[in-house]
Design a protein around this motif. Sequence first.
Motif, PDB file in Angstrom:
ATOM      1  N   PHE A  33       0.837  -1.199   0.000  1.00 43.44           N
ATOM      2  CA  PHE A  33       0.000   0.000   0.000  1.00 43.44           C
ATOM      3  C   PHE A  33       0.877   1.256   0.000  1.00 43.44           C
ATOM      4  O   PHE A  33       0.690   2.155  -0.823  1.00 43.44           O
ATOM      5  N   THR A  34       1.855   1.304   0.896  1.00 41.29           N
ATOM      6  CA  THR A  34       2.720   2.479   0.969  1.00 41.29           C
ATOM      7  C   THR A  34       3.641   2.571  -0.249  1.00 41.29           C
ATOM      8  O   THR A  34       3.982   3.678  -0.693  1.00 41.29           O
ATOM      9  N   LYS A  35       4.027   1.412  -0.794  1.00 39.23           N
ATOM     10  CA  LYS A  35       4.863   1.433  -2.000  1.00 39.23           C
ATOM     11  C   LYS A  35       4.123   2.083  -3.161  1.00 39.23           C
ATOM     12  O   LYS A  35       4.692   2.899  -3.897  1.00 39.23           O
ATOM     13  N   LEU A  42       0.706   9.200  -5.040  1.00 40.24           N
ATOM     14  CA  LEU A  42      -0.746   9.264  -4.923  1.00 40.24           C
ATOM     15  C   LEU A  42      -1.228  10.238  -3.848  1.00 40.24           C
ATOM     16  O   LEU A  42      -2.329  10.771  -3.951  1.00 40.24           O
ATOM     17  N   VAL A  43      -0.427  10.432  -2.814  1.00 41.59           N
ATOM     18  CA  VAL A  43      -0.812  11.318  -1.708  1.00 41.59           C
ATOM     19  C   VAL A  43       0.253  12.391  -1.558  1.00 41.59           C
ATOM     20  O   VAL A  43       1.436  12.078  -1.426  1.00 41.59           O
ATOM     21  N   LYS A  44      -0.191  13.646  -1.558  1.00 43.86           N
ATOM     22  CA  LYS A  44       0.742  14.760  -1.446  1.00 43.86           C
ATOM     23  C   LYS A  44       0.305  15.714  -0.339  1.00 43.86           C
ATOM     24  O   LYS A  44      -0.837  15.670   0.124  1.00 43.86           O
ATOM     25  N   GLU A  45       1.229  16.537   0.049  1.00 44.26           N
ATOM     26  CA  GLU A  45       0.961  17.488   1.124  1.00 44.26           C
ATOM     27  C   GLU A  45      -0.244  18.380   0.783  1.00 44.26           C
ATOM     28  O   GLU A  45      -0.346  18.897  -0.335  1.00 44.26           O
ATOM     29  N   GLY A  46      -1.136  18.517   1.743  1.00 47.39           N
ATOM     30  CA  GLY A  46      -2.309  19.365   1.547  1.00 47.39           C
ATOM     31  C   GLY A  46      -3.490  18.671   0.896  1.00 47.39           C
ATOM     32  O   GLY A  46      -4.560  19.268   0.763  1.00 47.39           O
ATOM     33  N   ASP A  47      -3.322  17.414   0.501  1.00 50.70           N
ATOM     34  CA  ASP A  47      -4.438  16.673  -0.107  1.00 50.70           C
ATOM     35  C   ASP A  47      -5.580  16.500   0.885  1.00 50.70           C
ATOM     36  O   ASP A  47      -5.374  16.377   2.091  1.00 50.70           O
ATOM     37  N   ARG A  48      -6.785  16.484   0.339  1.00 52.99           N
ATOM     38  CA  ARG A  48      -7.972  16.137   1.106  1.00 52.99           C
ATOM     39  C   ARG A  48      -8.647  15.019   0.322  1.00 52.99           C
ATOM     40  O   ARG A  48      -9.230  15.264  -0.735  1.00 52.99           O
ATOM     41  N   ILE A  49      -8.538  13.797   0.822  1.00 54.64           N
ATOM     42  CA  ILE A  49      -8.879  12.614   0.053  1.00 54.64           C
ATOM     43  C   ILE A  49     -10.199  12.007   0.506  1.00 54.64           C
ATOM     44  O   ILE A  49     -10.401  11.758   1.700  1.00 54.64           O
ATOM     45  N   ALA A  50     -11.093  11.770  -0.435  1.00 54.07           N
ATOM     46  CA  ALA A  50     -12.347  11.077  -0.162  1.00 54.07           C
ATOM     47  C   ALA A  50     -12.115   9.590  -0.389  1.00 54.07           C
ATOM     48  O   ALA A  50     -11.953   9.145  -1.527  1.00 54.07           O
ATOM     49  N   LEU A  61     -10.811  -2.410   3.745  1.00 50.52           N
ATOM     50  CA  LEU A  61      -9.386  -2.512   4.082  1.00 50.52           C
ATOM     51  C   LEU A  61      -8.674  -1.211   3.736  1.00 50.52           C
ATOM     52  O   LEU A  61      -7.837  -0.726   4.515  1.00 50.52           O
ATOM     53  N   MET A  62      -9.002  -0.624   2.588  1.00 57.53           N
ATOM     54  CA  MET A  62      -8.376   0.640   2.198  1.00 57.53           C
ATOM     55  C   MET A  62      -8.622   1.721   3.246  1.00 57.53           C
ATOM     56  O   MET A  62      -7.724   2.510   3.569  1.00 57.53           O
ATOM     57  N   ALA A  63      -9.825   1.757   3.800  1.00 56.73           N
ATOM     58  CA  ALA A  63     -10.143   2.736   4.843  1.00 56.73           C
ATOM     59  C   ALA A  63      -9.229   2.552   6.048  1.00 56.73           C
ATOM     60  O   ALA A  63      -8.694   3.521   6.600  1.00 56.73           O
ATOM     61  N   LYS A  64      -9.041   1.301   6.472  1.00 55.76           N
ATOM     62  CA  LYS A  64      -8.169   1.031   7.619  1.00 55.76           C
ATOM     63  C   LYS A  64      -6.714   1.381   7.301  1.00 55.76           C
ATOM     64  O   LYS A  64      -5.987   1.874   8.168  1.00 55.76           O
ATOM     65  N   MET A 193      -4.521   0.752  -3.606  1.00 54.58           N
ATOM     66  CA  MET A 193      -4.391  -0.704  -3.428  1.00 54.58           C
ATOM     67  C   MET A 193      -3.792  -1.360  -4.679  1.00 54.58           C
ATOM     68  O   MET A 193      -3.819  -2.581  -4.829  1.00 54.58           O
ATOM     69  N   TYR A 194      -3.235  -0.565  -5.545  1.00 51.11           N
ATOM     70  CA  TYR A 194      -2.786  -0.985  -6.877  1.00 51.11           C
ATOM     71  C   TYR A 194      -1.833  -2.176  -6.860  1.00 51.11           C
ATOM     72  O   TYR A 194      -1.832  -2.988  -7.777  1.00 51.11           O
TER      73      TYR A 194
END
Length: 284
Positions: A33-35, A42-50, A61-64, A193-194
Amino acid sequence: MDITMKGQATNAVCDRVEKSIRKKFRKNIWCKFTKAINQYELVKEGDRIAVCISGGKDSMLMAKLFQELKLHNKFPFEVKFLVMDPGYSVANRKAIEDNARKLNVPIHIFETNIFESVFHIEKSPCYLCARMRRGYLYNFAGQLGCNKIALGHHYDDVIETILMGMLYGAQIQTMMPKLHSTNFPGMELIRPMYLVREDDIKAWRDYNDLQFLQCACKFTEDCANCNNEENQSKRQEMKKLIRELKKTNPYVEAHIFKSVENVNLETIIAYKKDGQKHHFLDTY
């Protein structure tokens, strides 16, 4: 069981689930997931992710995993856990709410009537349903101030999509780890989850004795199978084909995945770029 005991039982389940992500499934789920997040930015500073939750194993699982990621913030970003109700049955809606409560995921539910809108459509109702669901998710995420929506597609979805495109669509394409929205400027779709394998998701679910929806489609209230029989049968066919190929080539899945990273344009007859077709004879 009184409220206190019920709360303690819920906390115990949630604690076990979170510990399993950190310990038992660290290598196969958390690290992949972190890789993906780091490799595909995929995630950058200041993002607000739904974080979009359908009620199935993948999105829960993605939520957790996003909750765990928030505990290790290297930079500030925010997450909102969205559940779009397209017209779930009472039982399916309750199952989603119960699982969210059990796993301590603070969900935002918003209502739509998508199932009713497509119920009497004879031609490609599932395609229309998927398009409408995506549009509603983008719209509601935007209302919450989000700039990205996260979906729970995994590694197996990717390789099955590649094969389906070749065998049924006569094209080479893949499910991208992230996309810019064409209809909602400034919004992106990401798939964290790619790189996570479906078997590992199932193992996590079973290890924690969790029960999730398999499908909550209006057309099949028993949640056993999606109504999109043609698409489902094709995916099952791809799964079967991959299993057969693995008998003689254990690396076949990785090779399918890597094939769309190793495209040699010098050996391609034609390709499309920005909507325009290019042919090898153009520069021969």
